[in-house]
Design an enzyme around this catalytic site. Structure first.
Site, PDB file in Angstrom:
ATOM      1  N   CYS A  92      -8.683 -35.626  37.943  1.00 31.43           N
ATOM      2  CA  CYS A  92      -8.043 -34.389  38.061  1.00 31.43           C
ATOM      3  C   CYS A  92      -7.357 -34.233  39.506  1.00 31.43           C
ATOM      4  CB  CYS A  92      -8.832 -33.199  37.930  1.00 31.43           C
ATOM      5  SG  CYS A  92      -8.143 -31.596  37.970  1.00 31.43           S
ATOM      6  N   CYS A 191     -14.783 -28.134  34.300  1.00 33.93           N
ATOM      7  CA  CYS A 191     -14.337 -26.822  33.822  1.00 33.93           C
ATOM      8  C   CYS A 191     -14.094 -26.667  32.468  1.00 33.93           C
ATOM      9  CB  CYS A 191     -12.986 -26.652  34.929  1.00 33.93           C
ATOM     10  SG  CYS A 191     -11.752 -27.890  34.361  1.00 33.93           S
TER      11      CYS A 191
END
EC number: 2.8.1.13
Length: 350
Positions: A92, A191
């Site tokens: 990410c 997340c």
């Protein structure tokens, strides 16, 4: 007005304080919240918007959900199915925060981006390179998840929290500035998997049901049955679903044969590893062995080692002392032995 800079605002206290520090330093700060999950981070966007309003800066919310699903979530699922343990934060960072966010910033007239990471970026005139350095706070240092950054990315990024102390200092600044995120708790898990049940997530996301297979010993003798390779990790001892009368550890997971190798106490340690997909920050070429401190996971203690180039572009890492649970798919990150400089890193393959 100072240099325009776009900061990624997640709605947490770190990025909130980073935005405030940048404004104090004279930057023309623009906040950007990247929507990564389907309806899952609207609360975070609202928190970020409140902070932006308090600081008097522009704030945008942009939809990156499709990119995130393709780049990060698909990678995460596929790695587990191939018997590797992924690190989605590293992927990410490289592709989303320092890839697409930088592209968005450039398209909106900003040369620089910023994040709330605990790390330092400095230019070294002698080496002629941008360097990534550990944060002032060792406990909060996040350089392990940033080793993939290129010189172009490092040239464009500012990380204002790297020179601050621990989280207590950051929360104190947030409270003094009356930021609404001052008391917000830290996010600890992945997340997109808030309950940390990655096996259920993979099944829901893909419909994949891992087939059962054999537990075997180092010689290939069958010891019992496992419930599917995605349910196990290297170094695991508990939750194997079978009793042996003595401690047994997962030492290898083979997606090709659908076998999980178990070994007795001590077999979970390894004196070496091989890494691929290398990225180096402090050096231009990797042609000679070097001595380093290496971390084989985010929470690992740095360990002394020798890093040597292999003929196929990979690296062999030999440790002074054996390391527990060297895990394919995870990153190994190298640090200089006498400074806070990140040399680079790669992905562990065995």
């Amino acid at each position: 007005m100072g240099e325009k800079i776009v900061i990624g605002m997640s709605g947490g206290v770190d990025s909130s304080v980073a935005a405030a520090v940048l404004k104090q330093q004279g930057y023309d700060v623009v906040g950007l919240t990247m929507q990564l999950l389907g309806g899952g981070n609207s609360a975070e966007a609202e928190d970020a918007a409140r902070v932006a309003e308090r600081l008097g800066i522009e704030h945008y919310v942009c939809d990156f959900k499709e990119d995130f699903s393709r780049i990060v979530i698909d990678y995460f699922v596929n790695e587990y199915k191939q018997a590797r343990t992924p690190n989605p934060c590293i992927v990410c960072n490289k592709n989303m925060k320092f890839g697409l966010m930088l592209k968005w910033a450039n398209a909106h007239g900003a040369k620089y981006i910023a994040t709330g990471h605990y790390a330092k970026v400095e230019y070294d005139g002698v080496r002629g390179r941008f360097l990534l350095k550990r944060a002032l706070s060792d406990r909060k240092d996040q350089t392990y998840a940033l080793y993939t950054l290129s010189q172009r990315q490092l040239e464009a990024v500012v990380m204002p929290l790297g020179c601050l102390g621990d989280k207590t200092e950051v929360r104190k600044i947030a409270a003094e500035l009356q930021l609404s995120t001052a008391g917000k708790s830290d996010s600890q898990e992945i997340c997109f998997i808030p309950d940390n049940d990655y096996v259920s997530f993979i099944k829901r996301h893909t419909g994949y049901e891992p087939p059962p297979g054999n537990f075997v010993d180092e010689s290939g003798n069958i010891l019992g049955r496992h419930s599917g390779i995605i349910n196990y990790t290297i170094g695991q001892r508990k939750g194997l679903g079978i009793a042996f009368g003595r401690p047994m550890f997962v030492t290898k997971i083979n997606a090709g044969t659908n076998e999980i190798t178990l070994g007795e106490s001590g077999s979970e340690f390894s004196g070496r590893l091989t890494a691929e997909k290398l990225n180096f920050i402090s050096i231009d070429e990797f042609t000679e062995p070097f001595r380093a401190l290496a971390k084989i996971r985010y929470s690992a203690r740095p360990a002394l080692c020798i890093v040597s180039p292999m003929h196929d572009g990979r690296a062999e890492v030999v440790f002074d002392e054996p390391q527990r649970a060297v895990t394919p798919g995870q990153a190994v990150v190298f640090y200089e032995t006498d400074s806070d400089i990140v040399i680079g890193g790669g992905t562990i393959i065995n």
